[in-house]
Design a protein around this motif. Structure first.
Motif, short mmCIF file in Angstrom:
data_model
loop_
_atom_site.label_atom_id
_atom_site.label_comp_id
_atom_site.label_asym_id
_atom_site.label_seq_id
_atom_site.Cartn_x
_atom_site.Cartn_y
_atom_site.Cartn_z
N GLN A 8 3.71 -16.33 40.53
CA GLN A 8 2.64 -16.01 41.40
C GLN A 8 2.12 -14.51 40.56
N GLU A 9 3.03 -14.35 39.14
CA GLU A 9 2.65 -13.42 38.11
C GLU A 9 1.33 -13.84 37.57
N PRO A 10 0.10 -13.10 37.79
CA PRO A 10 -1.05 -13.50 36.69
C PRO A 10 -0.60 -13.66 35.39
N ILE A 11 -0.33 -12.53 34.61
CA ILE A 11 1.01 -12.53 33.36
C ILE A 11 2.05 -12.34 33.24
N ARG A 12 2.58 -13.13 32.06
CA ARG A 12 4.35 -13.28 32.77
C ARG A 12 4.84 -11.23 32.61
N GLY A 13 5.27 -11.44 33.08
CA GLY A 13 6.59 -9.61 33.53
C GLY A 13 6.13 -8.44 33.92
N LEU A 14 4.33 -9.11 34.24
CA LEU A 14 2.95 -8.38 35.14
C LEU A 14 2.49 -8.95 36.21
N PRO A 15 2.95 -8.04 37.79
CA PRO A 15 2.86 -7.83 39.10
C PRO A 15 1.58 -8.85 38.86
N GLU A 16 0.18 -7.82 38.52
CA GLU A 16 -1.41 -8.18 38.65
C GLU A 16 -1.67 -8.16 37.41
N LEU A 17 -2.94 -8.33 37.25
CA LEU A 17 -3.94 -8.76 36.13
C LEU A 17 -4.27 -7.35 35.45
N PRO A 18 -4.46 -6.80 34.08
CA PRO A 18 -4.06 -5.27 34.32
C PRO A 18 -5.90 -5.30 33.83
N PRO A 19 -6.65 -3.65 34.35
CA PRO A 19 -6.98 -3.15 34.21
C PRO A 19 -8.13 -3.50 33.72
N SER A 20 -9.73 -2.91 33.55
CA SER A 20 -10.90 -2.97 32.35
C SER A 20 -10.14 -2.14 31.72
N GLY A 21 -10.73 -2.22 30.58
CA GLY A 21 -9.87 -1.46 29.46
C GLY A 21 -8.46 -1.41 28.92
N GLU A 22 -7.98 -1.91 29.65
CA GLU A 22 -6.23 -2.04 29.86
C GLU A 22 -5.69 -3.10 28.55
#
Length: 216
Positions: A8-22
């Motif tokens: 379910q991770e959109p990016i490995r190791g992250l619970p959600e996509l980073p916000p804009s600018g990160e």
């Protein structure tokens, strides 16, 4: 059907996509062998069983021929191999399940082989970071967090700085090329110095440094 706990991770190791600018600046994980040596003390455990074997062989040698004494004492070597194998397997399982992420705004830790959790540390929550370097080039970056928030030592182990039980310090534990990662973290957080000043710690066979991480 096989199931991937992290599918379910959109990016490995992250619970959600980073916000804009990160932006993700670095991702990594512990070295399994370094974790076995540093956190689980596998070399010390191996040495302990070798000493037990030697002591038992010497005692038994007073009552039987040397070869028989060695064979009779080999139980300790077998037990030591099994114990060390279990510790190494645990270390590699912890290393495989962990993902450390540094962005231009925070540090994110996805940890836990059995009970997985994700912790996030915005730079404004981090007062300083301590770098411990090992002779093999791996090292640990421990985060000194601000405020009164406490983290469970048992739940976070081994992804923490050892023996800091009064206030647990989350850590990027036993990562390869730790000095470069420490510099990257200092630069991302806007630290005044590019690298921490390192001081020798002979007891730990390591070097320790502190890099200030100012609030955003």
């Amino acid at each position: 059907m096989p199931h991937d706990d992290f599918e379910q991770e959109p990016i490995r190791g992250l619970p959600e996509l980073p916000p804009s600018g990160e932006e993700i600046l670095w991702q990594g994980a512990p070295s399994g062998w370094a974790l076995a040596k540093d956190a689980l003390k596998v070399k010390w455990v191996a040495g302990y069983f070798v000493l037990l074997f030697g002591w038992r062989a010497i005692v038994a040698g007073a009552e039987m021929p040397p070869m028989q004494a060695i064979i009779a004492s080999s139980f300790y070597l077998i037990l030591g191999v099994l114990t060390c194998g279990l510790l190494i397997a645990t270390a590699y399982a912890q290393a495989k399940s962990a993902v450390y992420t540094i962005t231009n705004r925070r540090v994110i830790m996805r940890i836990g082989a059995a009970l997985t959790m994700t912790l996030q540390f915005p730079f404004r929550w981090v007062e300083a970071a301590d770098l411990v370097m090992r002779r093999d080039g791996t090292g640990t970056i421990a985060l000194r967090t601000s405020g009164e928030t406490r983290f469970s030592y048992l739940l976070m182990w081994p992804h923490l700085r050892p023996w800091r039980m009064a206030k647990t310090q989350p850590a990027l534990r036993c990562i390869p090329d730790a000095a470069r990662v420490a510099k990257l973290l200092a630069d991302a957080a806007g630290a005044d110095t590019a690298m921490p000043q390192l001081a020798r710690d002979d007891d730990a066979a390591s070097t320790i440094g502190t890099m200030p991480v100012p609030a955003e």
